[in-house]
Write a protein that holds these residues in place. Structure first.
Motif, PDB file in Angstrom:
ATOM      1  N   LEU A  40       0.823  -1.216   0.000  1.00  9.34           N
ATOM      2  CA  LEU A  40       0.000   0.000   0.000  1.00  9.34           C
ATOM      3  C   LEU A  40       0.856   1.264   0.000  1.00  9.34           C
ATOM      4  CD1 LEU A  40      -3.285  -0.287   2.085  1.00  9.34           C
ATOM      5  CD2 LEU A  40      -2.808  -0.933  -0.254  1.00  9.34           C
ATOM      6  N   ARG A  41       1.999   1.217   0.678  1.00  8.31           N
ATOM      7  CA  ARG A  41       2.866   2.405   0.724  1.00  8.31           C
ATOM      8  C   ARG A  41       3.407   2.773  -0.656  1.00  8.31           C
ATOM      9  NH1 ARG A  41       5.650   1.327   6.580  1.00  8.31           N
ATOM     10  NH2 ARG A  41       4.242   2.671   7.760  1.00  8.31           N
ATOM     11  N   GLU A  42       3.485   1.793  -1.554  1.00 13.58           N
ATOM     12  CA  GLU A  42       3.926   2.057  -2.936  1.00 13.58           C
ATOM     13  C   GLU A  42       2.921   2.924  -3.689  1.00 13.58           C
ATOM     14  OE1 GLU A  42       6.392   0.589  -5.281  1.00 13.58           O
ATOM     15  OE2 GLU A  42       7.543   0.278  -3.443  1.00 13.58           O
ATOM     16  N   VAL A  43       1.647   2.808  -3.299  1.00 13.29           N
ATOM     17  CA  VAL A  43       0.562   3.401  -4.092  1.00 13.29           C
ATOM     18  C   VAL A  43      -0.068   4.615  -3.391  1.00 13.29           C
ATOM     19  CG1 VAL A  43      -1.630   2.877  -5.267  1.00 13.29           C
ATOM     20  CG2 VAL A  43       0.087   1.089  -5.029  1.00 13.29           C
ATOM     21  N   CYS A  44      -0.023   4.625  -2.040  1.00 18.03           N
ATOM     22  CA  CYS A  44      -0.762   5.639  -1.275  1.00 18.03           C
ATOM     23  C   CYS A  44       0.136   6.767  -0.788  1.00 18.03           C
ATOM     24  CB  CYS A  44      -1.421   4.994  -0.047  1.00 18.03           C
ATOM     25  SG  CYS A  44      -2.566   3.669  -0.478  1.00 18.03           S
ATOM     26  N   ASP A  45      -0.488   7.915  -0.503  1.00 17.29           N
ATOM     27  CA  ASP A  45       0.249   9.031   0.094  1.00 17.29           C
ATOM     28  C   ASP A  45       0.529   8.755   1.572  1.00 17.29           C
ATOM     29  OD1 ASP A  45       0.181  10.787  -2.232  1.00 17.29           O
ATOM     30  OD2 ASP A  45      -1.983  10.777  -1.913  1.00 17.29           O
ATOM     31  N   ARG A  46      -0.366   7.965   2.191  1.00 14.93           N
ATOM     32  CA  ARG A  46      -0.241   7.677   3.621  1.00 14.93           C
ATOM     33  C   ARG A  46      -1.024   6.401   3.899  1.00 14.93           C
ATOM     34  NH1 ARG A  46      -3.686  10.952   8.012  1.00 14.93           N
ATOM     35  NH2 ARG A  46      -2.968   9.803   9.828  1.00 14.93           N
ATOM     36  N   VAL A  47      -0.573   5.613   4.864  1.00 10.72           N
ATOM     37  CA  VAL A  47      -1.292   4.382   5.202  1.00 10.72           C
ATOM     38  C   VAL A  47      -1.581   4.379   6.710  1.00 10.72           C
ATOM     39  CG1 VAL A  47      -1.293   1.862   5.161  1.00 10.72           C
ATOM     40  CG2 VAL A  47      -0.114   3.124   3.343  1.00 10.72           C
ATOM     41  N   VAL A  48      -2.852   4.188   7.062  1.00  9.90           N
ATOM     42  CA  VAL A  48      -3.269   4.100   8.459  1.00  9.90           C
ATOM     43  C   VAL A  48      -3.640   2.649   8.758  1.00  9.90           C
ATOM     44  CG1 VAL A  48      -4.909   4.924  10.196  1.00  9.90           C
ATOM     45  CG2 VAL A  48      -4.135   6.471   8.376  1.00  9.90           C
ATOM     46  N   VAL A  49      -3.102   2.124   9.862  1.00 12.81           N
ATOM     47  CA  VAL A  49      -3.329   0.726  10.207  1.00 12.81           C
ATOM     48  C   VAL A  49      -4.137   0.650  11.502  1.00 12.81           C
ATOM     49  CG1 VAL A  49      -2.217  -1.514  10.576  1.00 12.81           C
ATOM     50  CG2 VAL A  49      -1.048   0.235   9.211  1.00 12.81           C
ATOM     51  N   ALA A  50      -5.257  -0.066  11.465  1.00 11.84           N
ATOM     52  CA  ALA A  50      -6.065  -0.268  12.675  1.00 11.84           C
ATOM     53  C   ALA A  50      -5.588  -1.542  13.356  1.00 11.84           C
ATOM     54  CB  ALA A  50      -7.549  -0.385  12.325  1.00 11.84           C
ATOM     55  N   VAL A  51      -5.109  -1.410  14.590  1.00  7.26           N
ATOM     56  CA  VAL A  51      -4.488  -2.535  15.301  1.00  7.26           C
ATOM     57  C   VAL A  51      -5.136  -2.718  16.672  1.00  7.26           C
ATOM     58  CG1 VAL A  51      -2.263  -2.279  14.111  1.00  7.26           C
ATOM     59  CG2 VAL A  51      -2.686  -0.998  16.222  1.00  7.26           C
ATOM     60  N   PRO A  52      -4.873  -3.847  17.334  1.00  9.51           N
ATOM     61  CA  PRO A  52      -5.370  -3.994  18.705  1.00  9.51           C
ATOM     62  C   PRO A  52      -4.836  -2.841  19.568  1.00  9.51           C
ATOM     63  CG  PRO A  52      -4.575  -6.111  17.887  1.00  9.51           C
ATOM     64  CD  PRO A  52      -4.177  -5.074  16.868  1.00  9.51           C
ATOM     65  N   PRO A  53      -5.639  -2.359  20.517  1.00  8.93           N
ATOM     66  CA  PRO A  53      -5.290  -1.154  21.290  1.00  8.93           C
ATOM     67  C   PRO A  53      -3.909  -1.185  21.946  1.00  8.93           C
ATOM     68  CG  PRO A  53      -7.545  -1.799  21.745  1.00  8.93           C
ATOM     69  CD  PRO A  53      -6.981  -2.860  20.854  1.00  8.93           C
ATOM     70  N   ASP A  54      -3.397  -2.376  22.271  1.00  9.11           N
ATOM     71  CA  ASP A  54      -2.077  -2.440  22.915  1.00  9.11           C
ATOM     72  C   ASP A  54      -0.927  -2.415  21.903  1.00  9.11           C
ATOM     73  OD1 ASP A  54      -2.981  -4.960  22.038  1.00  9.11           O
ATOM     74  OD2 ASP A  54      -1.612  -6.015  23.386  1.00  9.11           O
ATOM     75  N   ARG A  55      -1.225  -2.172  20.626  1.00  9.74           N
ATOM     76  CA  ARG A  55      -0.171  -2.161  19.606  1.00  9.74           C
ATOM     77  C   ARG A  55      -0.149  -0.861  18.806  1.00  9.74           C
ATOM     78  NH1 ARG A  55       2.097  -7.418  18.300  1.00  9.74           N
ATOM     79  NH2 ARG A  55       1.144  -8.963  19.651  1.00  9.74           N
ATOM     80  N   VAL A  56      -0.627   0.239  19.403  1.00 10.19           N
ATOM     81  CA  VAL A  56      -0.741   1.495  18.651  1.00 10.19           C
ATOM     82  C   VAL A  56       0.558   2.319  18.638  1.00 10.19           C
ATOM     83  CG1 VAL A  56      -3.239   1.745  18.842  1.00 10.19           C
ATOM     84  CG2 VAL A  56      -1.764   2.696  20.617  1.00 10.19           C
ATOM     85  N   GLU A  57       1.658   1.746  19.065  1.00  7.92           N
ATOM     86  CA  GLU A  57       2.931   2.456  19.188  1.00  7.92           C
ATOM     87  C   GLU A  57       3.359   3.251  17.932  1.00  7.92           C
ATOM     88  OE1 GLU A  57       5.344   3.766  21.883  1.00  7.92           O
ATOM     89  OE2 GLU A  57       3.506   2.673  22.410  1.00  7.92           O
TER      90      GLU A  57
END
Ligand code: CTP
Ligand code: MG
Length: 202
Positions: A40-57
């Motif tokens: 996705l980073r190849e194609v997008c300006d920015r990538v947002v990832v939804a992760v379990p709350p304890d992995r939002v680092e």
């Protein structure tokens, strides 16, 4: 035009049964989500990832929700600048840049585009163990991700579903299909990991 990628990666992975959430299970030597992130980073300006709350680092990792739809909404809320959104599940690590680009290019004149493959099994609608109907297989496609949307339409498409396109369809949005490959498989059960490891190694 700002193209934002969204990766739902907050699921528990119950059917896989690994000791970590599925998106963080190691596949081909790295956490599963990283394969999709690279593409996705190849194609997008920015990538947002939804992760379990304890992995939002890391930056652009946001807390997902109790359902996939909620996770997508949380990620979408973190990207107010988006004019086009590409949603792609962490559970499909074999996605290619070529497929994502084809889906993005097909957005011209419609509200959404989904990667999909014609089904090969005959599909039955079943209620309480009894067949209710057999839809004509020639018209059935299995929906995958990536799914690409005009951001304003996706923001209006609220509700719960197993994919985002069905919510867009429900508000009258037009959704086009791009033929993908069965190799863009979804990791759900241990068998899928074995198949994916094989495909990644050749
Ligand atoms: N997902 C998510 N938030 C949730 C549930 C699912 O972001 N609350 C994501 C998963 O991480 C996955 C994608 O949505 O990338 C597709 O979901 P699925 O394959 O069902 O993954 P899991 O929900 O993790 O697996 P299971 O249903 O077996 O627990
Ligand atoms: Mg699930």
């Amino acid at each position: 035009m700002s193209v934002v990628g969204i990766i739902p990666a907050a699921g528990a992975g119950e059917r896989l049964g690994a000791d970590v959430p599925k998106a963080f299970a190691v596949l081909g030597g790295r956490p599963m989500v990283e394969w999709s992130l690279d593409v996705l980073r190849e194609v997008c300006d920015r990538v947002v990832v939804a992760v379990p709350p304890d992995r939002v680092e890391p930056p652009d990792f946001v807390a997902g929700g109790a359902t996939r739809s909620e996770s997508v909404r949380n990620a979408l809320a973190a990207a107010p600048e988006a004019s086009v959104v590409i949603v792609h599940d962490a559970a499909r690590p074999l996605v290619t840049v070529e497929l994502v680009r084809r889906c993005l290019e097909a957005l011209d004149g419609v509200d959404g585009v989904i990667a999909a493959v014609p089904v090969t099994d005959t599909v039955k609608e079943v209620d309480a163990g009894q067949v209710v109907s057999t839809p004509d297989r020639g018209r059935l496609w299995a929906a995958q991700t990536p799914q690409v949307f005009r951001a304003d339409v996706l923001r209006r498409a609220t509700g719960e579903a197993t994919d985002d396109a069905s919510l867009v369809e429900a508000i009258g949005g037009s959704v086009r299909v791009v033929e993908a490959s069965p190799e863009n498989l979804k990791i759900t059960r241990p068998l899928d990991v074995r198949v994916a490891e094989m495909l990644l190694s050749c």
